[in-house]
Design a protein around this motif. Structure first.
Motif, PDB file in Angstrom:
ATOM      1  N   ILE A  18       0.860  -1.179   0.000  1.00 44.44           N
ATOM      2  CA  ILE A  18       0.000   0.000   0.000  1.00 44.44           C
ATOM      3  C   ILE A  18       0.895   1.227   0.000  1.00 44.44           C
ATOM      4  O   ILE A  18       1.676   1.433   0.927  1.00 44.44           O
ATOM      5  N   SER A  19       0.794   2.035  -1.025  1.00 43.55           N
ATOM      6  CA  SER A  19       1.604   3.252  -1.130  1.00 43.55           C
ATOM      7  C   SER A  19       0.878   4.421  -0.478  1.00 43.55           C
ATOM      8  O   SER A  19      -0.292   4.669  -0.753  1.00 43.55           O
ATOM      9  N   GLY A  20       1.587   5.111   0.379  1.00 38.72           N
ATOM     10  CA  GLY A  20       1.024   6.304   0.997  1.00 38.72           C
ATOM     11  C   GLY A  20       0.651   7.353  -0.038  1.00 38.72           C
ATOM     12  O   GLY A  20      -0.283   8.125   0.149  1.00 38.72           O
ATOM     13  N   LYS A  21       1.356   7.360  -1.164  1.00 39.56           N
ATOM     14  CA  LYS A  21       1.045   8.319  -2.226  1.00 39.56           C
ATOM     15  C   LYS A  21      -0.322   8.043  -2.852  1.00 39.56           C
ATOM     16  O   LYS A  21      -1.011   8.957  -3.277  1.00 39.56           O
ATOM     17  N   SER A  22      -0.713   6.768  -2.902  1.00 36.45           N
ATOM     18  CA  SER A  22      -2.022   6.426  -3.472  1.00 36.45           C
ATOM     19  C   SER A  22      -3.167   6.792  -2.537  1.00 36.45           C
ATOM     20  O   SER A  22      -4.306   6.924  -2.970  1.00 36.45           O
ATOM     21  N   PHE A  23      -2.859   6.935  -1.258  1.00 34.23           N
ATOM     22  CA  PHE A  23      -3.910   7.178  -0.266  1.00 34.23           C
ATOM     23  C   PHE A  23      -3.647   8.460   0.529  1.00 34.23           C
ATOM     24  O   PHE A  23      -3.862   8.509   1.728  1.00 34.23           O
ATOM     25  N   HIS A  24      -3.194   9.494  -0.161  1.00 34.52           N
ATOM     26  CA  HIS A  24      -2.870  10.747   0.528  1.00 34.52           C
ATOM     27  C   HIS A  24      -4.109  11.521   0.956  1.00 34.52           C
ATOM     28  O   HIS A  24      -4.011  12.428   1.773  1.00 34.52           O
ATOM     29  N   LYS A  25      -5.293  11.178   0.458  1.00 33.93           N
ATOM     30  CA  LYS A  25      -6.514  11.905   0.816  1.00 33.93           C
ATOM     31  C   LYS A  25      -7.357  11.162   1.848  1.00 33.93           C
ATOM     32  O   LYS A  25      -8.541  11.416   1.974  1.00 33.93           O
ATOM     33  N   ILE A  26      -6.752  10.274   2.616  1.00 36.86           N
ATOM     34  CA  ILE A  26      -7.541   9.491   3.559  1.00 36.86           C
ATOM     35  C   ILE A  26      -7.905  10.252   4.824  1.00 36.86           C
ATOM     36  O   ILE A  26      -8.560   9.725   5.695  1.00 36.86           O
ATOM     37  N   LYS A  27      -7.505  11.507   4.911  1.00 36.69           N
ATOM     38  CA  LYS A  27      -7.871  12.325   6.064  1.00 36.69           C
ATOM     39  C   LYS A  27      -9.370  12.628   6.076  1.00 36.69           C
ATOM     40  O   LYS A  27      -9.958  12.823   7.130  1.00 36.69           O
ATOM     41  N   GLU A  28      -9.983  12.685   4.910  1.00 39.90           N
ATOM     42  CA  GLU A  28     -11.413  12.959   4.827  1.00 39.90           C
ATOM     43  C   GLU A  28     -12.165  11.772   5.414  1.00 39.90           C
ATOM     44  O   GLU A  28     -11.813  10.617   5.178  1.00 39.90           O
ATOM     45  N   SER A  29     -13.219  12.030   6.186  1.00 47.20           N
ATOM     46  CA  SER A  29     -13.865  10.974   6.979  1.00 47.20           C
ATOM     47  C   SER A  29     -14.366   9.801   6.137  1.00 47.20           C
ATOM     48  O   SER A  29     -14.167   8.644   6.503  1.00 47.20           O
ATOM     49  N   GLN A  30     -15.009  10.061   5.006  1.00 47.70           N
ATOM     50  CA  GLN A  30     -15.520   8.975   4.175  1.00 47.70           C
ATOM     51  C   GLN A  30     -14.377   8.118   3.654  1.00 47.70           C
ATOM     52  O   GLN A  30     -14.443   6.882   3.692  1.00 47.70           O
ATOM     53  N   ASN A  31     -13.313   8.758   3.175  1.00 47.96           N
ATOM     54  CA  ASN A  31     -12.158   8.017   2.669  1.00 47.96           C
ATOM     55  C   ASN A  31     -11.480   7.233   3.786  1.00 47.96           C
ATOM     56  O   ASN A  31     -11.000   6.123   3.572  1.00 47.96           O
ATOM     57  N   LEU A  32     -11.434   7.803   4.987  1.00 46.17           N
ATOM     58  CA  LEU A  32     -10.822   7.126   6.123  1.00 46.17           C
ATOM     59  C   LEU A  32     -11.595   5.864   6.488  1.00 46.17           C
ATOM     60  O   LEU A  32     -11.011   4.815   6.752  1.00 46.17           O
ATOM     61  N   ILE A  33     -12.911   5.942   6.462  1.00 48.37           N
ATOM     62  CA  ILE A  33     -13.749   4.774   6.756  1.00 48.37           C
ATOM     63  C   ILE A  33     -13.520   3.684   5.707  1.00 48.37           C
ATOM     64  O   ILE A  33     -13.322   2.519   6.044  1.00 48.37           O
ATOM     65  N   LEU A  34     -13.526   4.066   4.431  1.00 50.44           N
ATOM     66  CA  LEU A  34     -13.297   3.088   3.361  1.00 50.44           C
ATOM     67  C   LEU A  34     -11.900   2.470   3.453  1.00 50.44           C
ATOM     68  O   LEU A  34     -11.727   1.270   3.272  1.00 50.44           O
ATOM     69  N   PHE A  35     -10.911   3.305   3.749  1.00 52.42           N
ATOM     70  CA  PHE A  35      -9.535   2.827   3.857  1.00 52.42           C
ATOM     71  C   PHE A  35      -9.392   1.864   5.041  1.00 52.42           C
ATOM     72  O   PHE A  35      -8.806   0.786   4.903  1.00 52.42           O
ATOM     73  N   SER A  36      -9.946   2.227   6.185  1.00 53.13           N
ATOM     74  CA  SER A  36      -9.885   1.363   7.375  1.00 53.13           C
ATOM     75  C   SER A  36     -10.561   0.029   7.110  1.00 53.13           C
ATOM     76  O   SER A  36     -10.066  -1.027   7.520  1.00 53.13           O
ATOM     77  N   ASP A  37     -11.699   0.071   6.430  1.00 51.43           N
ATOM     78  CA  ASP A  37     -12.414  -1.157   6.084  1.00 51.43           C
ATOM     79  C   ASP A  37     -11.571  -2.029   5.154  1.00 51.43           C
ATOM     80  O   ASP A  37     -11.486  -3.245   5.323  1.00 51.43           O
TER      81      ASP A  37
END
Length: 134
Positions: A50-69
């Motif tokens: 998992i590249s941090g560059k691919s998931f740099h917008k995970i701070k937003e709540s919806q993205n964070l929930i999807l990423f955590s899942d």
């Protein structure tokens, strides 16, 4: 390279089985929160990158929930999750809190063919993050 081919799951399973027959390990680079691959296929991977560059917008709540899942779902398979290119200490803390134990980041030191030492302050910061989640 299978990017330009329409490949069925059965064909992919056959390819992975052949590679594993030759004692190779198989990694899947995850670039999206959507895990649309079949569970039978995901079970075959030894590593999930998992590249941090691919998931740099995970701070937003919806993205964070999807990423955590997604991380939780990947964790249910036998493959080890590896995070690379972590761009900030906040992102590093998030990955640590999601129980990702293998992390590579330029924050820890620049890429080098030798095994470079890590600054003591950075080690202390990582240990504090890890201890705080317990």
């Amino acid at each position: 390279n299978l990017e330009n081919r329409d490949t069925t799951i059965d064909e992919l399973l056959k390819i992975i089985k052949e590679l594993k027959h030759h004692n190779l390990t198989i990694a899947l680079e995850v670039t999206s929160n959507s895990l649309i691959l079949a569970p039978d296929l995901l079970k075959k991977f030894d590593y999930f990158i998992i590249s941090g560059k691919s998931f740099h917008k995970i701070k937003e709540s919806q993205n964070l929930i999807l990423f955590s899942d997604m991380i939780a779902r990947l964790g249910s398979y036998k493959g080890t999750i590896i995070a690379t290119e972590i761009e900030s200490w906040t992102q590093m803390e998030l990955f640590i809190n999601l129980n990702i134990n293998y992390i590579s980041s330029p924050l820890l030191g620049q890429s080098n063919k030798k095994l470079p030492s890590i600054d003591y302050r950075k080690i202390t910061k990582l240990l504090n993050m890890s201890n705080a989640k317990r």
